[in-house]
Enzyme design. Sequence first.
Site, short mmCIF file in Angstrom:
data_model
loop_
_atom_site.label_atom_id
_atom_site.label_comp_id
_atom_site.label_asym_id
_atom_site.label_seq_id
_atom_site.Cartn_x
_atom_site.Cartn_y
_atom_site.Cartn_z
N ASP A 147 -43.24 111.98 -38.30
CA ASP A 147 -42.20 112.87 -37.80
C ASP A 147 -41.87 112.25 -36.46
O ASP A 147 -42.65 112.38 -35.50
CB ASP A 147 -42.73 114.29 -37.62
CG ASP A 147 -41.61 115.21 -37.14
OD1 ASP A 147 -40.92 114.85 -36.18
OD2 ASP A 147 -41.43 116.28 -37.74
N HIS A 148 -40.75 111.55 -36.37
CA HIS A 148 -40.58 110.71 -35.19
C HIS A 148 -40.46 111.51 -33.89
O HIS A 148 -40.66 110.98 -32.81
CB HIS A 148 -39.41 109.72 -35.35
CG HIS A 148 -38.05 110.31 -35.15
ND1 HIS A 148 -37.40 111.00 -36.13
CD2 HIS A 148 -37.22 110.31 -34.09
CE1 HIS A 148 -36.23 111.41 -35.68
NE2 HIS A 148 -36.08 110.99 -34.44
N HIS A 186 -38.98 118.47 -37.62
CA HIS A 186 -38.92 118.32 -36.16
C HIS A 186 -39.04 119.64 -35.39
O HIS A 186 -39.85 119.76 -34.47
CB HIS A 186 -37.61 117.64 -35.75
CG HIS A 186 -37.35 116.34 -36.45
ND1 HIS A 186 -38.35 115.46 -36.78
CD2 HIS A 186 -36.19 115.75 -36.87
CE1 HIS A 186 -37.82 114.40 -37.38
NE2 HIS A 186 -36.52 114.56 -37.45
C1 BG6 Z 1 -33.68 112.51 -38.35
C2 BG6 Z 1 -32.66 113.25 -39.17
O1 BG6 Z 1 -34.96 112.83 -38.77
O2 BG6 Z 1 -33.52 112.85 -36.99
C3 BG6 Z 1 -31.25 112.94 -38.67
O3 BG6 Z 1 -32.77 112.87 -40.53
C4 BG6 Z 1 -31.14 113.21 -37.19
O4 BG6 Z 1 -30.29 113.70 -39.38
C5 BG6 Z 1 -32.26 112.52 -36.43
O5 BG6 Z 1 -29.89 112.73 -36.75
C6 BG6 Z 1 -32.25 112.91 -34.97
O6 BG6 Z 1 -33.17 112.12 -34.29
P1 BG6 Z 1 -33.02 111.83 -32.72
O7 BG6 Z 1 -34.24 111.03 -32.38
O8 BG6 Z 1 -31.75 111.07 -32.55
O9 BG6 Z 1 -32.97 113.17 -32.07
#
Ligand code: BG6
Length: 490
Positions: free
Chosen positions: A177-178, A240
Amino acid sequence: MVARVIEVELFDLVVFGASGDLAHRKLIPALYHRAHDGQVPEDARIICSSRRAYTDNEYRQWAKDALNEHVSDLDEDQLSKFLARLRYVQIDVGSGEGFDALKELLDDRPDVIRAFYLAVAPDLFGTICEHLGKADLVNAQSRVVIEKPIGKDGASARTLNATIGKVFAEDQIFRIDHYLGKETVQNLMALRFANALFEPLWNAAHIDHVQITVAESLGVGGRAGYYDTAGALRDMVQNHLLQLLCLVAMEPPESMNADSVRDEKLKVLKALAPITENTADKLTVRGQYTAGASAGGAVPGYLEELGHDGSSTETFVALKAEIANWRWAGVPFYLRTGKRLAKRVSEIVVQFRPIPHSIFSEEAGSITANRLIIRLQPDEGVQMQIMIKDPGPGGMRLRKVPLDMSFADAFKIRNPDAYERLIMDVIRGNQTLFMRRDEVDAAWAWIDPILAAWNASKDMPRNYTAGTWGPSASIALIERDGRTWAEEGF
Ligand code: BG6
C-alpha cells in the site's frame, strides 16, 4: 541530520510488467535513486521482464527514457552504471514461455535474496505465482511483491491470497500500500509514539473528530478501463484511507516489529462500526465528476473519459466512520477522497475538543479549539493550531496561530518517493509497512456491506463539477453533525 544509507544484502530483483506504467513512473526511478545513494550492492541484478521482445539494450533505452522523464537531477555517470545493471528477459505469463530462461539466469546464484515484483494487472498475480512455483523458482530466499487492488471484494481477495499462499509463505508476501511508504505517513508513527505530548490527549475525552482527506486534481485519464471496475471506494478507501485511519487510531504497538504494528492496525479495522444497507444512505456519499475546469483549463467528465454512458462508478466518496472501542467511542472519522477535485491535497486533521471553561472576557474574542494537521502531500509538514494573545497593546485579545513545520524548509534533503523505501524493505525482509493477509480481509469485511448497500440502492452517484470539492451532499454529511471540512491548508 543527514540521511543514513545502509547497503542492503545482495539481491536479484525480477520485475514483471517492466514495460508498464508503474515501472516507468515509479519502480525504475526508485531503483535508480537508491542505487545512486549507494544502497544497492554492486552485484545486485535488476531483471526486467514483459511480453515485449526487447534486447537488454533496447530495454535500457526504455528505462533511460523513463528516467529522463521522471528524475530531475540525473547524473550521467550514475545513469550509465544503473542502466548497465538492467537485464531483460521476455516472458509471456499467459503461456509460461520464458520462465525457463529466467530460471537459468537466477539459478546462477540460488543463495541470494530473490524478489519478484508483480507490476502487472491483478488478474495475473495468481498465474505468475503458479508459474514461479512450477518452474521451481521459489526458495527460502524468495519473496513476492503485489500491488493493490487485492481482489474486488472479500471473497475474491481470499481466493487470490489462497492462490499466492500455495506458492509463498505469508512472510514472503509483500502487499504494497504505497501510502505506508510515504515519509509523512511514517511520520505519523513518529509523531504519536516518539512524543509524550499527544498520547494522553489521543482519545474520545479530548478529540472531537478526525478528518482524512485525499483529494486528487487529476481525472482517471488513461486508466478509465481499470477504474470503472473499481471506483473510489475500492481504489482508495479500502486500502490507503483505511490504512491512514489505522495509523491515527491504533494503540501503541509493543515495538516497530512488523506483527506488533499490524496486530494493532487489525484491531482498529475489526472495531470499525459496520455501515449497512440501513445506514449507508446517511453515512456515505458517492459522486462522479462531470465536465468542468481544472488548473485553469476545461476538462471532460468521467463518462466522456470512459467513452460511454451508464456507468455508476464513483469517482468520489465521503463517509463517516466510527470505531467502536474504548478509546474512540463517539469520535467520528470523516473520510473523503476523489478525482478531479479542486486541488491535490492529502491531510489528516485531528480536531481537539474546546476548552472546558473560558476565563477571558468577550472582548478577547472567541477561542478556537486546537487542531493538529498532518499534511501528507504536497508541502509535507505538521501544523498545530493554538491560541495566543494578540501581540501589542489593546488588552487581552486572543488569536489563532499555526505552529507550522514544513519538512521542505526544515530538512534540505530530497523527499524520497514511497516506492524507494518499500522496495528496499522488501529486500531487507521488513514487513512493517506492508499489509498482512488478515488486514486485507478485515478491510474488505467493512467495505463489502457498503458496496452491497450501494448496489441495492437505486440511487446513482451524485454529479459534481470537475474542479470543485465534490457533491454538496458531502458537505451536508459533516455539517449535519455541526462540523465542517477543514480547508486551511488548501
Ligand atoms: C493509487 C490509485 O493507489 O493511488 C490511484 O490506484 C491514485 O487511483 C493513486 O491516483 C494516488 O497516489 P498518490 O501517491 O499520487 O497520492
